[in-house]
Scaffold this active site. Structure first.
Site, mmCIF file in Angstrom:
data_model
loop_
_atom_site.group_PDB
_atom_site.id
_atom_site.type_symbol
_atom_site.label_atom_id
_atom_site.label_comp_id
_atom_site.label_asym_id
_atom_site.label_seq_id
_atom_site.Cartn_x
_atom_site.Cartn_y
_atom_site.Cartn_z
ATOM 1 N N TYR A 76 -23.109 -50.535 11.833
ATOM 2 C CA TYR A 76 -21.931 -50.185 11.039
ATOM 3 C C TYR A 76 -21.338 -51.356 10.262
ATOM 4 O O TYR A 76 -20.202 -51.253 9.783
ATOM 5 C CB TYR A 76 -20.852 -49.602 11.952
ATOM 6 C CG TYR A 76 -21.311 -48.402 12.737
ATOM 7 C CD1 TYR A 76 -21.796 -47.264 12.101
ATOM 8 C CD2 TYR A 76 -21.287 -48.414 14.132
ATOM 9 C CE1 TYR A 76 -22.230 -46.175 12.823
ATOM 10 C CE2 TYR A 76 -21.717 -47.316 14.863
ATOM 11 C CZ TYR A 76 -22.188 -46.195 14.202
ATOM 12 O OH TYR A 76 -22.624 -45.108 14.922
ATOM 13 N N TYR A 144 -22.888 -46.288 19.482
ATOM 14 C CA TYR A 144 -24.231 -46.792 19.198
ATOM 15 C C TYR A 144 -24.417 -48.164 19.848
ATOM 16 O O TYR A 144 -25.485 -48.483 20.371
ATOM 17 C CB TYR A 144 -24.415 -46.892 17.681
ATOM 18 C CG TYR A 144 -25.838 -47.137 17.224
ATOM 19 C CD1 TYR A 144 -26.569 -46.114 16.616
ATOM 20 C CD2 TYR A 144 -26.463 -48.382 17.369
ATOM 21 C CE1 TYR A 144 -27.865 -46.326 16.172
ATOM 22 C CE2 TYR A 144 -27.745 -48.602 16.931
ATOM 23 C CZ TYR A 144 -28.454 -47.567 16.334
ATOM 24 O OH TYR A 144 -29.747 -47.785 15.907
ATOM 25 N N TRP A 187 -24.683 -34.756 13.781
ATOM 26 C CA TRP A 187 -25.813 -35.663 13.556
ATOM 27 C C TRP A 187 -26.259 -35.675 12.093
ATOM 28 O O TRP A 187 -26.452 -36.756 11.519
ATOM 29 C CB TRP A 187 -26.959 -35.332 14.502
ATOM 30 C CG TRP A 187 -28.072 -36.343 14.511
ATOM 31 C CD1 TRP A 187 -29.408 -36.085 14.390
ATOM 32 C CD2 TRP A 187 -27.982 -37.775 14.658
ATOM 33 N NE1 TRP A 187 -30.143 -37.246 14.453
ATOM 34 C CE2 TRP A 187 -29.298 -38.289 14.610
ATOM 35 C CE3 TRP A 187 -26.913 -38.656 14.810
ATOM 36 C CZ2 TRP A 187 -29.559 -39.663 14.723
ATOM 37 C CZ3 TRP A 187 -27.174 -40.019 14.918
ATOM 38 C CH2 TRP A 187 -28.483 -40.496 14.878
ATOM 39 N N ASP A 283 -14.425 -37.479 25.043
ATOM 40 C CA ASP A 283 -15.553 -38.164 24.401
ATOM 41 C C ASP A 283 -16.805 -37.302 24.517
ATOM 42 O O ASP A 283 -17.152 -36.856 25.614
ATOM 43 C CB ASP A 283 -15.780 -39.520 25.072
ATOM 44 C CG ASP A 283 -17.034 -40.224 24.579
ATOM 45 O OD1 ASP A 283 -17.441 -39.980 23.425
ATOM 46 O OD2 ASP A 283 -17.602 -41.015 25.355
ATOM 47 N N HIS A 313 -13.673 -40.120 21.447
ATOM 48 C CA HIS A 313 -14.719 -41.137 21.319
ATOM 49 C C HIS A 313 -14.115 -42.495 20.991
ATOM 50 O O HIS A 313 -14.660 -43.527 21.372
ATOM 51 C CB HIS A 313 -15.701 -40.695 20.240
ATOM 52 C CG HIS A 313 -16.994 -41.453 20.240
ATOM 53 N ND1 HIS A 313 -17.806 -41.564 21.351
ATOM 54 C CD2 HIS A 313 -17.626 -42.136 19.249
ATOM 55 C CE1 HIS A 313 -18.865 -42.270 21.054
ATOM 56 N NE2 HIS A 313 -18.788 -42.636 19.787
#
Length: 598
Positions: A76, A144, A187, A283, A313
């Site tokens: 990111y 991630y 996704w 989450d 999250h």
């Protein structure tokens, strides 16, 4: 707020103030400034990954000597770790913020999750062997960045000493790709966002503009058939392949069992180091974090710690969606990580993190008033020796005709039916929703049976408090006139005012009723027993409140509506309505199983 709740909140606030003082003592800076430089760290195949090094400094001059290292590896943009890099550098760490392969300033080609194990190993070993390193390396990061820590640990890098993993899961297929077997539209959106920030987009702003237009209003794109959507990625070959692979693998097969996607299948491969796990009840990777903690605490010998708060999250706050949980819910995660790493990488005593393995936030107990426009739901921190808590006992609440939810089994009655139309799906509202923080968490689900395609079952107003902590499951006896369809379940805490606060939610694509590896279509009209996993929660249902369970067949745009035709998830060509049924009789009792704390 009643006297008992007020007393409890005061006790918890006092505890938090004491913890805050400890954070302040430990969190004081050791160095008045920092320095930063960029290095191109070589991987074993010659690809170089751009890495910012934040180092302790005094008066702007780098302090020489040996320090422990902390590594963030991110897709990111490493620039996003600047504040964390400064924070830890000024407290005696050398912080590496690294762009993953093929992202931003790093070389190579990007494919989500797959390369992070070996690249992570190489980055850890590079850091551990530098002249400024004391040989102890910690990894840190969320989502991630949590998954890529696990993947690197599977290769057992010698210098890896401890991990601080936030919201990184166990089984990407079931938690994010195809939760309950239904395609999660989060996704494709993640792939879209990744393409929008890719080197290809940076080189061609005109091509990026088409992606940006879709991202501003993605619903129309997501409503298209999956194979029509793929044209958006024609100029982004690596992202096009990720998108196509997603729809080419709708079952839990070897693609999803690769190490990067499948932590749960590789626990025995992971290096045995201390790990601090952190997640929230809302989450979408929460179930995976709980599984990771439980499995590694059982299999390994070094300490494992778990914290679960009332969070989405994005963890650490006191507000989630429409609910306010009180000041105690807010946690300084950098200070928590500092305490963890100071102990394992510097040999200092833990001052904030207690001896207990598990720290959970039990939601509920608030008076339901509005605090800065948010519902005061309240809550308090609890500790436990394991997950799930040993004093948690499952209890069944059965569905009855007429919409009742009781602890007694139902009598003979006709099933409840509804028509599910994939062209008019139930809108997603709250819960563990991966598209954006504004849409997640506690949200009012509205009155029971507000739509004809939603079945609602509620208890009578509770005469005494009911505490639920653990995994929630709903077992249904179902039938349909379609060969394949979906069933969804939502658990709510309903206030006397009628406000229905969502706590947990799940779904099941019926072709996966016998397992995600073995799809099997239904015979129209036949009755099947299925179980929906709603994930875990912790909540106090107060006297006068109701426990409510809603059953339906869709939640858009959380996941892709089932076309009911039995066609492959990525290749459906038409949509048809389905008449779905839920049975609630003595021989076919449908129920929700709640883990009660007595």
């Amino acid at each position: 707020m009643n006297t008992e709740a007020r007393s409890l909140n005061l006790t918890v606030r006092a505890a938090c103030l004491a913890a805050g003082l400890a954070f302040t003592m430990r969190g004081a800076t050791d160095f008045d400034s920092y320095s930063v430089s960029e290095a191109l760290v070589p991987m074993r195949d010659g690809v170089r990954l751009a890495t910012d090094l934040y180092r302790p400094a005094r008066g702007g001059k780098t302090v020489e000597g040996k320090f422990p290292a902390l590594i963030y590896r991110t897709p990111y943009n490493k620039d996003g770790q600047k504040s964390a890099g400064i924070y830890f550098a000024q407290r005696g760490y050398i912080v590496l913020a690294q762009d993953c392969r093929g992202r931003f300033r790093s070389e190579g080609e990007f494919y989500a999750f797959i390369n992070e194990g070996r690249d992570g190993y190489d980055a850890i070993e590079w850091a551990g062997n530098q002249s400024w390193s004391n040989g102890r390396v910690g990894t840190i990061g969320a989502s991630y960045l949590g998954w890529d820590q696990y993947h690197a640990a599977m290769y057992r890098p010698p210098h890896l000493t401890a991990m601080f993993a936030l919201v990184g899961g166990a089984n990407f297929y079931d938690e994010y790709g195809y939760p309950g077997g239904a395609p999660n539209l989060g996704w494709p959106l993640w792939i879209l966002n990744s393409a929008l920030t890719s080197p290809e987009a940076a080189r061609n702003p005109a091509k990026a503009a088409s992606l940006g237009a879709v991202r501003q209003n993605p619903r129309a794109w997501l409503a298209q058939a999956p194979r029509r959507r793929v044209a958006l990625f024609d100029d982004f070959p690596f992202h096009k392949k990720m998108y196509q692979d997603f729809y080419d693998h709708p079952s839990l097969d070897s693609y999803w069992k690769q190490k990067g996607f499948y932590t749960a299948g590789n626990y025995r491969e992971m290096k045995d180091v201390p790990v601090y796990f952190l997640t929230g009840w809302y989450d979408y990777f929460g179930a995976g974090v709980l599984e990771d903690f439980t499995a590694l605490a059982r299999l390994q010998t070094t300490p494992k710690k778990l914290m679960v708060g009332p969070w989405p999250h994005g963890t650490g706050g006191a507000i989630c969606g429409d609910a306010f949980y009180g000041a105690p819910a807010q946690v300084d995660q950098n200070a928590l990580a500092l305490d963890w790493f100071d102990h394992w990488l510097k040999g200092r005593e833990l001052r904030v993190i207690g001896p207990e393995p598990v720290r959970l936030f039990r939601m509920g107990g608030g008076d339901g008033t509005r605090v800065k426009s948010k519902l005061m739901h309240g809550g308090q921190w609890r500790t436990a020796s394991s997950w799930p808590p040993r004093d948690s006992q499952p209890a069944r609440f059965y569905m009855h005709s007429g919409g009742a939810l009781k602890t007694t089994t139902p009598a003979r009655s006709a099933p409840s039916t509804f028509v599910y139309d994939p062209q008019n799906p139930v809108p997603t509202r709250g819960g563990r929703y991966p598209h954006g923080q504004a849409d997640t968490c506690a949200q009012d689900q509205g009155p029971a049976n507000a739509r004809a395609d939603v079945l609602s079952f509620s208890t009578a107003p509770l005469s005494s408090a009911v505490e639920v902590t653990g995994k929630v499951r709903s077992t249904l006896w179902i039938a349909s006139d379609a060969v394949d369809t979906d069933f969804t379940a939502k658990l709510m805490d309903v206030y006397p005012s009628g406000y229905a606060l969502i706590l947990a939610n799940g779904r099941l694509r019926t072709r996966y009723r016998e397992g995600f590896e073995a799809p099997k279509l239904m015979k129209p009209g036949s009755v099947y027993k299925v179980t929906i996993d709603l994930g875990s929660t912790s909540n106090l249902f107060q006297p006068g409140h109701r426990i409510r369970l809603d059953i339906s067949s869709s939640s858009f745009p959380e996941f892709e509506p089932n076309p009911n035709t039995g066609e492959p998830a990525g290749d459906w060509t038409r949509r048809v309505k389905a008449r779905n049924a839920v049975y609630h009789e003595a021989s076919r009792p449908s129920y929700v199983e709640l883990p009660l704390i007595k």
